[in-house]
Motif scaffolding. Structure first.
Motif: not given
Ligand code: ASP
Ligand code: MG
Length: 402
Positions: A1-25
Motif C-alpha cells: 500500500m503506497k501512502i502519501v501525505i498532503m498537508k494544506f495550510g490555512g490559506t488553502s482551506v480559507a473558505d468552502l471554495e478553497k476546500i473544494q479546490n483541495v478536494s480536487k487536488i
C-alpha cells in the motif's frame, strides 16, 4: 500500500471554495495512493480563537488548548464531507482519535508516539483519512496543541510513522524563495534546498514551515515538498544535503524585524560577568542571539551588546535593572529599531570571501553594521530597520540570486 501525505495550510482551506479546490487536488491522486490529508484551520481562525482566550484572561492550559485546536475540527469535517459527496471514501479524524500521543506541555506539546494502526485500519475501507493538524492528546487524556504552525509537524510526524512515499506541504506560495518577493520582485523559487539551510531560513523569518517540522524531517531523512495549492507547478524540495548536486554558496537572503538590541555599558571587565548577565536572562527563558563585547579601553569596564526577540525586550531590561547591584554596570539601553539580515548557503562551508562580500556590499550602501554572528552556513548582521529593503536588495543581487 503506497501512502502519501498532503498537508494544506490555512490559506488553502480559507473558505468552502478553497476546500473544494483541495478536494480536487486530493481526488487527482486517489487512484494511485492511499492519502492522509492533514489540515490547518481556516486562515485567521486560530488567531480569533486566541483572542477569545485572551479576553477570558485566566490561565488554564488544557482548556486553552481545547479551544485553540478547535478550528481544525471544522476544516477536517468539511473536507471529508465534500470528498464523500464526490464519491471518494473519506473518514475524518482528530488527533486524539488516532491517537497522536504527546507530552503534557500544553501550547507547545511534543509528539511522543503515533499509533498508526487506526489509520491503517481506516484504509481497509477508505481511500482518504482527513486528519486534524496541530493537535494531540496527552497521557492524561487531555487535548494538547503543538505550537503555532504545528500542523506542519503533524504532517511530517505522520509521514515518518507511516513511511509515506511523499510528504507535500501545500500553501499559498510556490515554494521557498531566495528572498521575500514582497521586497525584491526578482526573488526566485528555490528548486532544492537542504534541511540545514531550511532550518536557518525558517528560524529567521521565512515562515513557510514550522521549524520543528524541518528538524523532524531531517531526523527521519524524509524529503518534503513545499508547493502551492493554486497552481500545478512543482515546488521546493527540502532534502538531505547529499542529494544536492550543486551546493549554492548563498541560497537565500532573509531578514527578521523581530529582534531588538540591548546595550549595557560600563560592565566590569572581569571573569564571570557574562555568565551572570546571560544567566539572569536564561532563567527567564529569554533567548539571546547575537553578542558583541567591545575591548575595554581602560581595562576596567567594557560595553556589551546583544539581541533578543522584540517581545522579550522589556522583561530583559527589567531583569537586568533589578540586578544592577550584582552586575555593577553603568547604563542599559534598548533599541527595537533594528533588523537582522542573514545570508544562508551550504557552499559557505567550503568557500571563502562570503562574509567579506557581505560587509563590502553593506559598506558601499553606507549601511552601518551594529552586530555580527555566524554559523557554518550563515552570516547575520544587525542593521537599522530603515535599511532593511535596501540591504536585502543589494545582497540578493550581489550573490546573483536574481
Ligand atoms: N492553525 C494553527 C495555527 O494557525 C496550526 C497551523 O496552521 O499549522 O497556528
Ligand atoms: Mg503554517
Amino acid at each position: 500500500m503506497k501512502i502519501v501525505i498532503m498537508k494544506f495550510g490555512g490559506t488553502s482551506v480559507a473558505d468552502l471554495e478553497k476546500i473544494q479546490n483541495v478536494s480536487k487536488i486530493v481526488s487527482d491522486s486517489v487512484r494511485d495512493f492511499k492519502i492522509v490529508v492533514v489540515l490547518s484551520a481556516m486562515a485567521g481562525a486560530t488567531n480569533e480563537l486566541q483572542k477569545l482566550i485572551d479576553k477570558v484572561n485566566f490561565t488554564s492550559l488544557p482548556e486553552q488548548d481545547l479551544v485553540i485546536t478547535s478550528g481544525e475540527q471544522v476544516t477536517v469535517g468539511l473536507l471529508s464531507m465534500i470528498l464523500n459527496k464526490q464519491g471518494i471514501k473519506s473518514i475524518p479524524l482528530l488527533g486524539w482519535q488516532v491517537p497522536i500521543i504527546t507530552d503534557s506541555n500544553h501550547e507547545k506539546a511534543k509528539i511522543l508516539n503515533i499509533n498508526n494502526s487506526k489509520i491503517l485500519n481506516c484504509f481497509e475501507d477508505h481511500d482518504v483519512v482527513v486528519l486534524a493538524g496541530f493537535q494531540g492528546v496527552s497521557k492524561e487524556g487531555m487535548v494538547t496543541s503543538l505550537g503555532r504552525g504545528g500542523s506542519d509537524t503533524t504532517a511530517v510526524a505522520i509521514a515518518a510513522s507511516l513511511n509515506a512515499e511523499r510528504c507535500d506541504i501545500y500553501t499559498d506560495v510556490e515554494g521557498v524563495y531566495s528572498t521575500d518577493p514582497n521586497i525584491d520582485k526578482s526573488a526566485k523559487k528555490i528548486d532544492k534546498i537542504s534541511y540545514e539551510e531550511m532550518l536557518e531560513m525558517s528560524s529567521m523569518g521565512a515562515k513557510v514551515l514550522q521549524t520543528r517540522s524541518v528538524e523532524l524531517a531531517m531526523k527521519n531523512n524524509l524529503t518534503l515538498q513545499v508547493l502551492s495549492s493554486l497552481t500545478t507547478k512543482p515546488g521546493t524540495l527540502i532534502v538531505n544535503e547529499k542529494k544536492l548536486i550543486e551546493k549554492e554558496v548563498v541560497s537565500g537572503v532573509t531578514y527578521s524585524k523581530n529582534e531588538s538590541k540591548i546595550t549595557i555599558s560600563g560592565v566590569p571587565d572581569k571573569p564571570g560577568i557574562s555568565a551572570i548577565i546571560f544567566g539572569i536572562l536564561a532563567k527567564k527563558n529569554i533567548n539571546v542571539d547575537m553578542i558583541v563585547q567591545n575591548i575595554s579601553q581602560d581595562g576596567v569596564s567594557a560595553n556589551l551588546t546583544f539581541t533578543v526577540q522584540s517581545r522579550d525586550t522589556d522583561v530583559s531590561k527589567d531583569e537586568l535593572e533589578k540586578n544592577i547591584a550584582k552586575i555593577k554596570y553603568k547604563h542599559i539601553s534598548t533599541d527595537t529599531d533594528v533588523t537582522k539580515i542573514s545570508v544562508v548557503g551550504m557552499g559557505m562551508m567550503s568557500q571563502t570571501g562570503v562574509a567579506e562580500k557581505m560587509f563590502k556590499t553593506l559598506a558601499s550602501e553606507k549601511i552601518n553594521i551594529l552586530a555580527i554572528s555566524t554559523s557554518e552556513i550563515k552570516i547575520s548582521v544587525l542593521i537599522g530597520k530603515k535599511f532593511t529593503e535596501q540591504a536585502v536588495k543589494a545582497l540578493h543581487s550581489v550573490y546573483k540570486l536574481n
